[in-house]
Design an enzyme around this catalytic site. Structure first.
Site, PDB file in Angstrom:
ATOM      1  CD  GLU A 179      -1.664   6.513   4.810  1.00  0.00           C
ATOM      2  OE1 GLU A 179      -2.480   5.531   3.940  1.00  0.00           O
ATOM      3  OE2 GLU A 179      -0.927   7.200   4.847  1.00  0.00           O
ATOM      4  N   PRO A 199      -3.375  -5.285   4.868  1.00  0.00           N
ATOM      5  CG  PRO A 199      -5.725  -6.428   3.653  1.00  0.00           C
ATOM      6  CD  PRO A 199      -4.981  -5.943   4.459  1.00  0.00           C
ATOM      7  CG  HIS A 488       0.757  12.873   1.407  1.00  0.00           C
ATOM      8  ND1 HIS A 488      -0.430  12.671   0.599  1.00  0.00           N
ATOM      9  CD2 HIS A 488      -0.069  14.157   1.102  1.00  0.00           C
ATOM     10  CE1 HIS A 488      -1.802  13.569   0.914  1.00  0.00           C
ATOM     11  NE2 HIS A 488      -1.149  14.796   1.378  1.00  0.00           N
ATOM     12  CD  GLU A 489       2.510   8.649   2.442  1.00  0.00           C
ATOM     13  OE1 GLU A 489       3.220   9.851   1.954  1.00  0.00           O
ATOM     14  OE2 GLU A 489       1.433   8.138   1.476  1.00  0.00           O
ATOM     15  CD  GLU A 513      -3.157   7.640  -0.096  1.00  0.00           C
ATOM     16  OE1 GLU A 513      -2.791   8.749  -1.463  1.00  0.00           O
ATOM     17  OE2 GLU A 513      -2.737   7.280   0.255  1.00  0.00           O
TER      18      GLU A 513
HETATM   19  C1  NOJ Z   1       1.187   8.617  -1.347  1.00  0.00           C
HETATM   20  C2  NOJ Z   1       0.749   9.109  -0.862  1.00  0.00           C
HETATM   21  O1  NOJ Z   1      -0.768   9.953   0.234  1.00  0.00           O
HETATM   22  C3  NOJ Z   1      -0.385   9.797  -2.104  1.00  0.00           C
HETATM   23  O2  NOJ Z   1      -1.079  11.121  -2.636  1.00  0.00           O
HETATM   24  C4  NOJ Z   1       0.640  10.137  -3.125  1.00  0.00           C
HETATM   25  O3  NOJ Z   1      -0.076   9.876  -4.689  1.00  0.00           O
HETATM   26  C5  NOJ Z   1       1.303   9.119  -3.284  1.00  0.00           C
HETATM   27  N1  NOJ Z   1       2.046   8.398  -2.468  1.00  0.00           N
HETATM   28  C6  NOJ Z   1       2.695   8.722  -4.306  1.00  0.00           C
HETATM   29  O4  NOJ Z   1       3.805   9.925  -4.241  1.00  0.00           O
HETATM   30 CA    CA Z   2      -0.722   8.238   2.205  1.00  0.00          CA
END
Ligand code: NOJ
Ligand code: CA
Length: 711
Positions: A179, A199, A488-489, A513
């Site tokens: 990311e 950060p 995700h991740e 995000e």
């Molecule tokens: C990171 C994710 O990328 C995001 O979409 C999610 O809202 C938050 N984690 C909480 O799980």
């Molecule tokens: Ca994320």
């Protein structure tokens, strides 16, 4: 299946081309079906297997060595001899259950070279090379053998010797996260170390001056190259260490401190494919199917439990700080929000979920994601022990799970599950079966998973073998229950969606995000025109487009989306995913009690495609893509630009002969600009046919979207 399969396997004498220099004898070669791409291989004076690649007669990868380091063993990759060589070809067409196109052409020439060490305790491996018109892949196959059984891999040293100081779009070789922002620099200027300690990233580890893949380059002669890997299975992710002096990259696998190495392997095993996509235009890279083609066919059978769809979600409102994931109010989950409020503003309430369901149902949107529905979020980030904070079964008391499910069903909306694992995969593996059963009992067919934070246990990284195996297990266990995964991740996409189509989408990049809360101001306008030619080459992206309230000043004044509204529409076409979020809050799509006129494009746009064509583009600058909806004659076009204003000519010559279409063009309005005037838009309708051309102005950070409805 409509796909035709034709495997022509033949063994023939290996071509001896002898492009020899003093030390290295390049003996065997294999070329692409069109003859443009050639891989030459041989052994150097040290008995090390080497390879080199040419495109239209020009070297694009110079003589590069391969080799392996294993614990308690001699280096593997010296004093070797070629003991066998065989060739085969493949020419088949296979069908994707959903995708950028329905039919995929898989045509290549293969060369398999068997190498063995000299001496008594000889070890051996083969290199299998597949050369396609759009690129190549090679992997190492370790057959069963006497002097290798259980091994601890300390590193794979596959070299990629570049032929010049190419222009590179790179991400640092982070073992924990993808990311970061892409940097565009000369190869000699790559400095991944300077990307440490961002950060906004809670888990990041960049041990070397290395890049992650896909890494895309442009040579001085205008050729486009992208290096990546395919079929990453039971191995660790590959970063590429860069030598800025010699322009050489060497594979640097993600490690594990618990393991004291890179991967624990049992012979026989195969490594993932090391891949190189080659294009004469930037768009060729996007149109390439190399990565999926290098994976095995579908192994999980029928996947009709998942249908490509658009979805809304109780999601963006947490990211911009309108509400919170937790209901306790003990902490503001959004650690980056200006002035954390430390009060409960729980987003996932019964009432709010019903509000989103109403909005989805009224607009033909099939899915709803609800984050923060289950207990545990008060313990999520700040706790030192994140193991087991979630159980994926227990709703917060203000979220009437059954009532929401019943209401969604009545309205024809499918609820998407959310499993934030807090990077505690051991707990997740224990709970998985029960959690998936719970989903199925409630009619849920897909889940968004998440792995925020440092992996527990310590010493493991998101991109190491242990996690690669975890992500794999999630896919296979979910497949058994007929559940689709949007991780995700995640670990990077390596085309495994061909084998496990329930891997529908993933994050694995700086998503939308970051625009909500990142202290660096979010994703700059050049981000997505870069992503399209880098991250997107690996597979579908859950980017979550569609934000209309670009500045959201009522919630935050220091962040905003750094594109125009028209570009947000274009992303539904440009960024491929079989699930596309309609990310903004329902109220942000309303103007004076009426739905925003530009929202019509989001209603209309398809999510599954018969075919896709890149009409124009340049890495990091702009891209224009046309896609034909699957099972329909309708087409959609999306164009996006970075900071540069463009007058983009669009020719509709991809349309079929003799048909007319009603084109609705959603574009940047007069004076639009991603920062100064992001919401100025214009909508124009016209009749078009194959010979029509239009010129559309794209504002800085802008774009356009076109729906083409067959008359
Ligand atoms: C990171 C994710 O990328 C995001 O979409 C999610 O809202 C938050 N984690 C909480 O799980
Ligand atoms: Ca994320």
């Amino acid at each position: 299946m409509k796909s035709t399969m034709r495997l022509l396997a033949m063994i023939f004498a290996v071509a001896i081309v002898s492009i020899s220099c003093s030390e290295t004898e390049l003996q065997s070669s294999v070329s692409s079906p069109d003859g443009n791409l050639v891989v030459n291989t041989g052994l150097n004076a040290a008995g090390t297997p080497v390879y080199a690649v040419t495109f239209k007669g020009k070297t694009i990868v110079d003589t590069s060595a391969v080799g392996f380091e294993f614990k308690d063993m001699e280096y593997l990759g010296r004093n070797m001899t070629l003991t066998g060589a065989s060739s085969s070809t493949m020419d088949e067409t296979w069908e994707m259950p959903w995708g950028e196109q329905r039919l995929v052409q898989n045509t290549y020439n293969e060369l398999k070279l068997d190498y063995s060490e000299q001496g008594d305790a000889a070890r051996k491996f083969s290199i299998v090379i597949r050369v396609y018109d759009d690129g190549l892949g090679f992997r190492f196959e370790f057959p069963e053998q006497e002097h290798m059984k259980e091994v601890l891999l300390l590193d794979e040293n596959t070299e990629f010797a570049l032929t010049g100081d190419h222009k590179v779009w790179w991400l640092p070789g982070d073992w924990d996260i993808y990311e970061q922002l892409y940097t565009n620099s000369k190869f000699s200027e790559i400095d991944a170390i300077s990307m440490r300690d961002h950060p906004a990233l809670v888990a990041t580890y960049i041990p070397e001056n290395a890049v992650n893949t896909p890494v895309t380059m442009k040579t001085d002669s205008g050729l486009y190259l992208s290096f990546h890997e395919a079929d990453l299975t039971n191995y660790s992710g590959m970063t590429l260490k860069v030598d800025t002096q010699t322009y050489k990259m060497t594979s640097e696998l993600v490690g594990s401190e618990r393991l004291g190495g890179k991967a624990k392997l049992t012979v026989p095993f195969n490594t993932p494919w090391r891949t190189l996509q080659v294009g004469e235009s930037a768009g060729d890279l996007i149109e390439s199917n190399l990565i999926v083609n290098l994976n095995e066919p579908n192994e999980i059978g029928d996947v009709s439990y998942f249908t490509p769809m658009k979805y809304v979600g109780i999601w963006w409102e947490m990211h911009i700080g309108k509400s919170t994931w937790d209901m306790e109010g003990s902490q503001d989950m959004n650690t980056y929000i200006e002035g954390a409020k430390n009060s409960s503003r729980h987003g996932a309430t019964t009432e709010n979920a019903m509000r989103y369901i109403d909005f989805a149902a009224a607009n033909g949107i099939k899915g709803l994601l609800v984050e923060g529905w289950n207990t545990g979020w008060d313990q999520w980030i700040n706790t030192t022990d994140r193991e087991g904070v979630f159980d994926f079964m227990t709703p917060y008391p203000d979220y009437d799970f059954d009532a929401v499910m019943a209401y969604a069903k009545e309205k024809g909306v499918e609820v998407i599950m959310h499993h934030e694992t807090s990077a505690a995969p051991r707990t997740y593996e224990k709970q998985m079966e029960v959690a998936y059963n719970f989903m199925k009992e409630n009619g849920m067919n897909s889940v968004k998973t998440g792995y925020v934070g440092k992996i527990i246990p310590e010493g493991e990284y998101h991109h190491g073998q242990w996690m690669v195996n975890h992500y794999h297990k999630v896919l296979t266990e979910a497949a058994k229950k007929k559940i689709a995964i949007n991780a995700h991740e995640p670990i990077k996409a390596t085309g495994k969606r061909r084998t496990y189509p329930n891997a529908i989408s993933r994050e694995g990049l700086r998503g939308q995000e970051f625009n909500a809360w990142s202290p660096d101001g979010g994703n700059p306008p050049s981000h997505l025109p870069t992503v399209a030619f880098t991250r997107m080459l690996s597979g579908p992206i859950d980017f979550t487009p569609g934000v209309f309230n670009i500045k959201f000043d009522e919630y935050m004044t220091s962040n905003q989306v750094n594109t125009t509204l028209a570009q947000q529409l274009a992303l539904y076409v440009v960024i491929y995913s079989p699930i596309q979020m309609v990310a903004d809050l329902p109220e942000h799509y309303m103007v004076n009690g009426e739905i925003h006129p530009a929202f019509q494009f989001i209603r209309d746009v398809a999510v599954d495609w018969e075919q896709s064509i890149v009409l124009d583009g340049e890495v990091g600058d702009f891209v224009v893509i046309a896609r034909q909806e699957k099972g329909s004659e309708n087409w959609f076009v999306g164009g996006i630009t970075g900071e540069t204003v463009r007058a983009q000519e669009v020719s509709f010559d991809f349309l079929p002969e003799g048909k007319t279409y009603t084109a609705t063009i959603y574009k940047d309005g007069e004076g639009a600009h991603w920062n100064d005037n992001p919401t100025a838009y214009a909508i124009e309708t016209m009749e078009v046919a194959k010979d029509t051309k239009v010129t559309i102005a794209m504002a800085a950070g802008g774009g356009f979207a076109i729906s083409l409805m067959a008359n």
